[in-house]
Design a protein around this motif. Structure first.
Motif, short mmCIF file in Angstrom:
data_model
loop_
_atom_site.label_atom_id
_atom_site.label_comp_id
_atom_site.label_asym_id
_atom_site.label_seq_id
_atom_site.Cartn_x
_atom_site.Cartn_y
_atom_site.Cartn_z
N THR A 212 0.93 -1.32 0.23
CA THR A 212 -0.12 0.03 0.04
C THR A 212 1.00 1.21 0.16
O THR A 212 0.61 2.16 -0.70
N TRP A 213 2.08 1.27 0.80
CA TRP A 213 2.58 2.34 0.98
C TRP A 213 3.55 2.58 -0.50
O TRP A 213 3.93 3.70 -0.98
N VAL B 195 1.33 4.31 -2.84
CA VAL B 195 1.39 5.79 -2.55
C VAL B 195 2.33 6.31 -3.12
O VAL B 195 2.38 7.42 -3.66
N GLU C 181 2.02 6.52 -6.78
CA GLU C 181 0.80 7.82 -7.03
C GLU C 181 1.53 9.13 -7.14
O GLU C 181 1.39 10.15 -8.20
N ASP D 237 -3.85 8.00 -10.24
CA ASP D 237 -4.67 7.45 -8.86
C ASP D 237 -4.65 5.95 -8.98
O ASP D 237 -4.87 5.22 -9.96
N THR D 238 -4.18 5.40 -7.98
CA THR D 238 -4.00 3.84 -7.75
C THR D 238 -5.11 3.33 -6.79
O THR D 238 -5.05 2.25 -6.65
N SER D 239 -5.98 4.24 -6.52
CA SER D 239 -6.90 3.97 -5.29
C SER D 239 -8.08 2.69 -5.64
O SER D 239 -8.47 2.21 -4.85
N LEU E 201 -5.78 -4.44 -4.08
CA LEU E 201 -4.66 -5.49 -3.70
C LEU E 201 -5.07 -6.94 -4.14
O LEU E 201 -4.43 -7.68 -4.10
N ALA F 213 -12.11 5.61 -0.53
CA ALA F 213 -10.80 6.18 -0.28
C ALA F 213 -10.86 7.85 -0.15
O ALA F 213 -10.16 8.35 0.67
N LYS F 214 -11.70 8.23 -0.81
CA LYS F 214 -11.55 9.92 -0.95
C LYS F 214 -13.04 10.19 0.09
O LYS F 214 -13.27 11.51 0.41
N LEU G 136 -4.90 -11.87 -0.52
CA LEU G 136 -4.52 -11.28 -1.58
C LEU G 136 -4.21 -12.30 -2.51
O LEU G 136 -3.76 -13.34 -2.33
N ALA G 137 -4.17 -11.62 -3.83
CA ALA G 137 -3.90 -12.61 -4.97
C ALA G 137 -2.51 -13.14 -4.88
O ALA G 137 -2.09 -14.21 -5.12
N VAL H 189 -7.07 -0.64 4.20
CA VAL H 189 -6.24 -0.29 3.07
C VAL H 189 -6.27 1.14 2.89
O VAL H 189 -5.25 1.82 2.64
N ASP H 190 -7.38 1.71 2.70
CA ASP H 190 -7.76 3.27 2.35
C ASP H 190 -7.14 3.94 3.78
O ASP H 190 -6.61 5.33 3.50
N LEU I 163 -4.38 2.92 5.21
CA LEU I 163 -2.80 2.86 5.40
C LEU I 163 -2.42 3.96 4.21
O LEU I 163 -1.38 4.49 4.53
N ARG I 164 -3.25 3.75 3.14
CA ARG I 164 -2.91 4.77 2.11
C ARG I 164 -2.95 6.23 2.49
O ARG I 164 -2.05 7.04 2.05
N ARG J 285 1.59 10.60 10.03
CA ARG J 285 1.43 10.69 8.55
C ARG J 285 0.32 11.67 8.43
O ARG J 285 -0.37 11.63 7.27
#
Lengths: 96, 579
Positions: A57-58, A61, A64, A70-72, A76, B29-30, B95-96, B243-244, B246-247, B277
């Motif tokens: 995830t990092w 970021v 991006e 935008d990879t949101s 995963l 995420a937004k 995860l895949a 995940v959002d 963490l992002r 962060r």
């Protein structure tokens, strides 16, 4: 940018992410980059590189920020190999 | 939950009284709400899915695996299972890139609970991970070949059964402690009712509350305290993907502000990340003043995290009294004690050598947060695990608890259930749950000091060292049974260290690097955690008992003292460091 060039950037960014997380100094960061050069294969599962969901995830970021994409929406659950990641990134970069 | 006998009754009662009240919201995420359910809609979805699952051939009382990405499709289906009398066992979606790691867990959980179906949502089934999982499972030993159902694409109707009884099994919560032998914690509706009522009283919940969380939905913290709490009448729950978070950790602060959140919760690392962060500029417009509870639990609470958070968020109006250190575990339907008020320094030497919580005497100290007194109806005892007697206040022992929140046991494991859930104390009625955690009572509050077992806590996840050791020991480059894994704290965070004997003699740097890489990849793949440092050692290094068991704590002490005979230590950046 072709996939080989993109892979080099991804390696740089992955190095930054891991170095930052492990507080690696300059020499250790260089070693980390060399380790990625030696170990990374397009067909390798991402987990083989020690990229768990947090680190991945990092990495996304950082990607991006570097490419202004935008990879949101990039799930995963859909990334299996290094190549999967490169294909998805390439599509997004070309669509900018 | 008031007078309602089960959480399902409570949902129906709420839907009759306030059908339009918002119950669940999922934001992307937004921060845009992408799915919402009012109370009436949540009940409608539960009845529709429950009915469709029965029409698909499932029968009340059967267990089902639930494999969902974050979102309300999980919530709909989870409540649908409860309404249909099915027993859901939520597990994390793989995860895949880590399907192989997830498969043994999937197969063994399915076999353990005799699941008759795997439930998921259509988008996951269509993803690479979903495709790979469903295909690969067919070739996985132990897989019973049960069908997959996408609950957001199901149709069909069948009559719903009567509402559950308090004694019925509500959920199976699989512990994350060991991927090789997952244990299903059997939680009846009666335990949930007690737990949720305690939450209501102690955490000041009511129907007007608004909770915000990114904690994964399959974690008991989110599942019981969050999703089932809202279902029982604890107000509106706003969820988003871990995940959002963490992002973009700022999303958490933005959602607390936008929804004027009264409750939020996370493990310590979440608060550390939110502080580190986000910037003062991010926080300028944030309003945390509505918070009644900001809970920190599920991993050790670090003074550094708390201090940094308080300083960074002072301008948000965060009420000091909302800070809520807490302690719980799945085997007790989560919370045992909440709302710790004390922050104390103790002598490290007295704690580590004598198990006594003494005031500092000039030497090194350890700073701990109290987790509060035992909740209503909870009998909490600190017990010497060797003599099985209660120790005095201020002395460290194993934390034992008993209450109606206690789960019924581990599914299909009567001996282990008797040992863990029905431990006896002289002069006390009933059986106690042995938590495996160490702690002490000081001035009426529980202080958690460590773990009786050697569990390693990595970012809120409990990892069994045996899993890591077996994974590395299975590799050809390593000596089976000669591997030890343990956690060490660095920069206030626990990290995984592996000490392993290798088969090569006189290895060069290339061989050491290869061994370390193999071990890291295998642990990542099989156990899903990152090895921080690995010490590669010659034969005879790993200490063992006379009966042949590895001595983890002795090995850890030798590691910390720099007293291990090793070829090299390989840190995360992969370059062997020879002594």
């Amino acid at each position: 940018m072709d996939k080989a060039e993109l892979l080099e950037v991804v390696k740089d960014l992955a190095t930054e992410v891991t170095a930052s997380e492990t507080n690696a100094d300059e020499a250790a960061t260089r070693a980390l980059r060399a380790e990625l050069d030696a170990s990374i294969r397009a067909e390798a599962p991402l987990t083989e590189l020690g990229w768990d969901s947090v680190r991945l995830t990092w990495l996304l970021v950082r990607i991006e920020e570097r490419f202004d994409i935008d990879t949101s929406t990039l799930s995963l659950y859909d990334l299996f190999t290094v190549d999967d990641l490169l294909v998805e990134l390439k599509e997004r970069i070309e669509a900018r | 939950m008031g007078s309602e006998p089960t959480v399902v009754h409570a949902l129906i009662a709420q839907a009759a009284a306030t059908p339009d009240r918002p119950l669940f919201t999922f934001v992307d995420a937004k921060g845009t709400p992408v799915a919402t359910r009012s109370v009436g809609e949540a009940l409608g979805a539960a009845e529709r899915i429950g009915s469709a699952l029965l029409a698909a051939g499932l029968r009340p009382g059967e267990a089902v695996l639930m494999v969902y990405p974050p979102g309300l499709a999980f919530v709909d289906a989870f409540l649908g299972c409860l309404r249909a009398g099915l027993v859901p066992a939520p597990v994390p979606p793989p995860l895949a890139s880590a399907v192989e790691r997830g498969l043994p867990g999937f197969a063994s959980v399915a076999a353990d609970c005799r699941a008759t179906a795997v439930l998921t949502e259509a988008s996951f089934l269509a993803s690479r991970a979903g495709t790979r999982v469903s295909e690969a499972l067919a070739h996985t030993p132990g897989w019973t070949g049960i069908p997959w159902h996408a609950t957001d694409a199901l149709s069909g109707e069948a009559p719903l059964p009567d509402l559950p009884e308090p004694s019925d099994v509500a959920i199976l919560q699989y512990t994350s402690g060991s991927t090789r032998a997952p244990r299903g914690v059997v939680i009846p509706y009666s335990a949930l009712a007690h737990q949720l009522e305690n939450n209501r009283i102690e955490l000041h919940f009511d129907a007007e509350c608004r909770s915000v969380t990114w904690v994964p939905h399959f974690h008991d913290f989110a599942l019981i305290s969050g999703i089932l709490g809202a279902t029982a009448g604890h107000g509106h729950l706003v969820l988003f993907s871990p995940v959002d978070f963490l992002r973009r950790p700022a999303l958490w602060g933005e959602m607390i502000t936008r929804y004027a959140a009264t409750h939020t919760w996370a493990p310590d690392f979440g608060y550390a990340l939110l502080t580190a962060r986000t910037t003062p500029a991010d926080r300028t417009s944030w309003d945390f003043s509505h918070l009644r509870v900001l809970m920190t639990a599920a991993e050790p609470i670090r003074a550094r995290t708390v201090d940094a958070f308080r300083e960074a968020f002072a301008g948000t109006g965060f009420p000091e009294e909302a800070f809520c250190p807490a302690y719980g575990l799945a085997e007790h339907s989560v919370a045992v004690a909440v709302f710790g008020r004390q922050r104390r320094r103790f002598s490290r030497e007295a704690l580590e050598h004598a198990g006594i919580m003494s005031p500092p005497e000039g030497g090194p100290t350890v700073e701990l947060f109290g987790c509060g007194p035992a909740g209503p109806g909870v009998r909490l005892r600190i017990v010497d695990p060797a003599t099985r007697t209660v120790v005095p206040d201020g002395s460290v022992g194993e934390i034992w608890v008993d209450s109606p929140s206690k789960a019924r046991g581990y599914l299909g494991r009567p001996e282990e259930t008797a040992e863990v859930f029905e431990a006896r104390l002289d002069g006390e009625p009933g059986g106690f749950l042995r938590t495996g955690d160490l702690g002490a009572m000081v001035d009426g509050e529980l202080f958690v000091t460590g773990r009786l077992k050697d569990v390693i806590n990595l970012r809120g996840r409990n990892v069994a060292p045996q899993d890591v050791e077996a994974t590395v020991g299975d590799l050809e480059a390593f000596r089976a049974g000669r591997v030890v894994a343990f956690g060490v704290e660095r920069d206030g965070e626990e990290h995984l260290v592996v000490v392993a004997e290798i088969t090569a003699t006189d290895p060069d740097d290339a061989e050491l690097t290869r061994c370390a890489r193999l071990a890291r990849a295998a642990v990542q793949q099989e156990v899903g955690v990152v090895v921080d440092r690995i010490a590669l050692c010659p034969p005879g290094t790993v200490p063992k008992t006379t009966s042949g068991k590895v001595q983890r704590q002795l090995c850890r002490r030798r590691w910390l003292a720099g007293d291990l005979d090793r070829y090299a230590t390989v840190p995360a950046h992969g370059v062997p460091e020879r002594d």
